[in-house]
Design an enzyme around this catalytic site. Structure first.
Site, PDB file in Angstrom:
ATOM      1  N   GLY A 142     122.003  39.533  -8.610  1.00  0.00           N
ATOM      2  CA  GLY A 142     122.590  40.668  -8.200  1.00  0.00           C
ATOM      3  C   GLY A 142     123.828  41.061  -8.996  1.00  0.00           C
ATOM      4  N   SER A 163     110.424  67.648 -30.486  1.00  0.00           N
ATOM      5  CA  SER A 163     109.516  67.010 -31.622  1.00  0.00           C
ATOM      6  C   SER A 163     108.979  67.830 -32.575  1.00  0.00           C
ATOM      7  CB  SER A 163     108.385  66.401 -30.717  1.00  0.00           C
ATOM      8  OG  SER A 163     108.896  65.222 -29.692  1.00  0.00           O
ATOM      9  N   GLU A 179     115.950  61.262 -32.671  1.00  0.00           N
ATOM     10  CA  GLU A 179     115.644  60.957 -33.891  1.00  0.00           C
ATOM     11  C   GLU A 179     114.111  60.842 -33.991  1.00  0.00           C
ATOM     12  OE1 GLU A 179     117.853  59.325 -36.671  1.00  0.00           O
ATOM     13  OE2 GLU A 179     119.782  59.579 -35.752  1.00  0.00           O
ATOM     14  N   ARG A 196     125.799  29.324 -14.209  1.00  0.00           N
ATOM     15  CA  ARG A 196     125.609  29.587 -12.770  1.00  0.00           C
ATOM     16  C   ARG A 196     124.417  28.405 -12.518  1.00  0.00           C
ATOM     17  NH1 ARG A 196     125.426  32.145  -8.270  1.00  0.00           N
ATOM     18  NH2 ARG A 196     123.631  32.712  -6.839  1.00  0.00           N
ATOM     19  N   TRP A 253     121.438  69.461 -27.359  1.00  0.00           N
ATOM     20  CA  TRP A 253     121.702  67.883 -27.432  1.00  0.00           C
ATOM     21  C   TRP A 253     122.132  67.360 -28.690  1.00  0.00           C
ATOM     22  CZ3 TRP A 253     116.405  69.566 -27.011  1.00  0.00           C
ATOM     23  CH2 TRP A 253     115.940  70.242 -25.688  1.00  0.00           C
ATOM     24  N   GLY A 297     113.355  75.150 -27.532  1.00  0.00           N
ATOM     25  CA  GLY A 297     111.919  75.252 -27.770  1.00  0.00           C
ATOM     26  C   GLY A 297     111.563  74.363 -29.097  1.00  0.00           C
ATOM     27  N   THR A 350     110.434  60.924 -31.253  1.00  0.00           N
ATOM     28  CA  THR A 350     110.269  59.996 -30.105  1.00  0.00           C
ATOM     29  C   THR A 350     109.147  59.226 -30.312  1.00  0.00           C
ATOM     30  OG1 THR A 350     108.207  61.547 -29.543  1.00  0.00           O
ATOM     31  CG2 THR A 350     110.395  62.271 -28.531  1.00  0.00           C
ATOM     32  N   SER A 351     108.868  58.040 -29.498  1.00  0.00           N
ATOM     33  CA  SER A 351     107.825  56.922 -29.682  1.00  0.00           C
ATOM     34  C   SER A 351     106.717  57.384 -29.812  1.00  0.00           C
ATOM     35  CB  SER A 351     107.804  56.194 -28.451  1.00  0.00           C
ATOM     36  OG  SER A 351     109.109  55.153 -28.395  1.00  0.00           O
ATOM     37  N   GLY A 396     117.573  57.876 -41.119  1.00  0.00           N
ATOM     38  CA  GLY A 396     118.134  57.770 -39.700  1.00  0.00           C
ATOM     39  C   GLY A 396     117.421  56.846 -38.818  1.00  0.00           C
TER      40      GLY A 396
END
Length: 410
Positions: free
Chosen positions: A369, A159, A392, A297, A185, A156, A394-395, A271
């Protein structure tokens, strides 16, 4: 000999710097590094090439780190970058730690997050706020043989980290706390020998009751849940950590009771620069894995990399990678200079995750591919980068932080 000690010894025995180097030392560019920092980069890159790279795909497939490679991180001084030499650490600066994180992320971002959490979160938290007793007990181990986990998030409280419900109840005689709750997590949980745990010692005070504890992973009552099956960073362990009537001596409180929220906020600002270093390494790793292919290539008798449309695209990516590099190391220097860097840390955390995802995605397209297969490592960088916009902070949280700080400037 550790990477840092070898670098320091070489630096001390090096010849005096040239006049040009001396003139640059007054105000060098943020992506111009000291001799010692450059030696750290070279040694970290060499370690990755010899020790890590041959095993990356197998560890990603198996979903776990090889213990001998984790041990090698310690043996080479990469897990105690800023820990003083008196505790067995490398005694380096914050920039050197981020250089190491970047180099490792170019090869395997799973190991980069292990090194990042150890150096920018746990080690520094104990250095900054730990009692002398905690420092004497844990810094030598963190530098030489003990990985760590940062236990903040819960079901719970993601963020909204300070909505946590994990409790720490003080005993009647004040000698110990009993901790109950589950953290989710948690990175490096399988490898960790110590947990930096945030728990509320007084729920009536809200976030002002949150307290940090340094807890030996072998303490009775700690259990690990099922390892998460993730999109990326598969070798990195991510598991729930449950504390059931875990008895923790009061001496294991980090800093002051009720100051955990403050410590978490402050250390996560550092961090986020470390995450920027990881995301920068991912972008460079994907780019480096792709560019040789473009010049090997041919289509329609022309090397792919020579088509004007391709030149415009990879030039744009290279420019954005350099922008991240500049932002990230600028934030490092600001942090080291002791000036406010919160806005810059949030900016580089936000932007680096955007650029890493863009670069990795475009590199898959450039390779066609084969880029969509496991024949190249590009698809792994694409999977590994996505969490950069999540963990650490969110955006969306970074945008909120940046906006808040900008509003104070006007």
């Amino acid at each position: 000999m550790s990477i840092a000690r070898l670098a320091a010894r070489s630096l001390r025995s090096a010849a005096p710097r040239s006049a040009v180097a001396r003139s640059l030392s007054s105000r060098p560019g943020v992506t111009m590094f000291s001799e010692e920092e450059n030696m750290v980069r070279d040694m970290a890159a060499s370690w990755c090439e010899q020790e890590l790279k041959p095993h990356v795909r197998a560890m990603d497939t198996k979903g776990e780190m090889q213990p001998e490679i984790v041990k090698s991180l310690f043996d080479n001084g990469l897990m105690g970058m800023e820990i003083p030499e008196q505790f067995g650490g490398s005694g380096m600066n914050f920039t050197s730690a981020c250089i190491a994180i970047e180099e490792i992320a170019k090869v395997d971002p799973s190991f980069a997050i292990l090194v990042d959490i150890q150096n920018t979160l746990t080690n520094n938290a104990i250095r900054f706020w730990g009692s002398q007793e905690l420092q004497d007990e844990w810094l030598p181990r963190l530098a030489t043989d003990c990985a760590s986990s940062f236990c903040l998030s819960e079901a719970g409280s993601g963020s909204d980290a300070f909505a946590m419900q994990t409790k720490a109840d003080l005993s009647a005689d004040g000698s110990h706390y009993t901790i109950n709750g589950t953290k989710l997590w948690i990175s490096n949980s399988s490898e960790a020998g110590v947990f930096l745990v945030f728990a509320n010692a007084d729920l009536s005070k809200g976030y002002k009751g949150i307290t940090a504890f340094v807890i030996d992973a072998k303490t009775e009552g700690i259990s690990l849940g099922r390892k998460e099956r993730k999109l990326g960073l598969r070798a990195s362990s991510t598991r729930p950590v449950t504390f059931e009537n875990v008895k923790v001596d009061a001496k294991n409180v980090l800093g002051e009771v009720g100051q955990g929220y403050k410590y978490a906020i402050e250390i996560l600002n550092e961090g986020r620069i470390g995450i920027g270093a990881q995301q920068l390494g991912i972008a460079k790793g994907a780019f480096n894995a792709t560019m040789p292919y473009l010049f090997e290539r041919k289509q329609f008798g022309t090397r792919i990399g020579d088509f004007q449309m391709m030149q415009q695209q990879y030039s744009q990516l290279a420019t954005e990678i350099h922008a991240v590099e500049t932002m990230m190391y600028n934030a490092c220097r600001m942090k080291e200079a002791g000036v406010p860097f919160i806005k810059e840390a949030s900016m580089v955390k936000l932007y680096s995750s955007q650029v890493a995802e863009k670069v990795a995605s475009k590199c898959i397209e450039f390779c066609g591919g084969v880029g969509f297969t496991e024949d190249l490592m590009v698809e792994k960088f694409y999977r590994d980068c996505k969490v950069g916009s999540i963990y650490e902070g969110t955006s969306n949280i970074q945008l909120q932080t940046i906006a808040k700080l900008i509003s104070k400037e006007y």
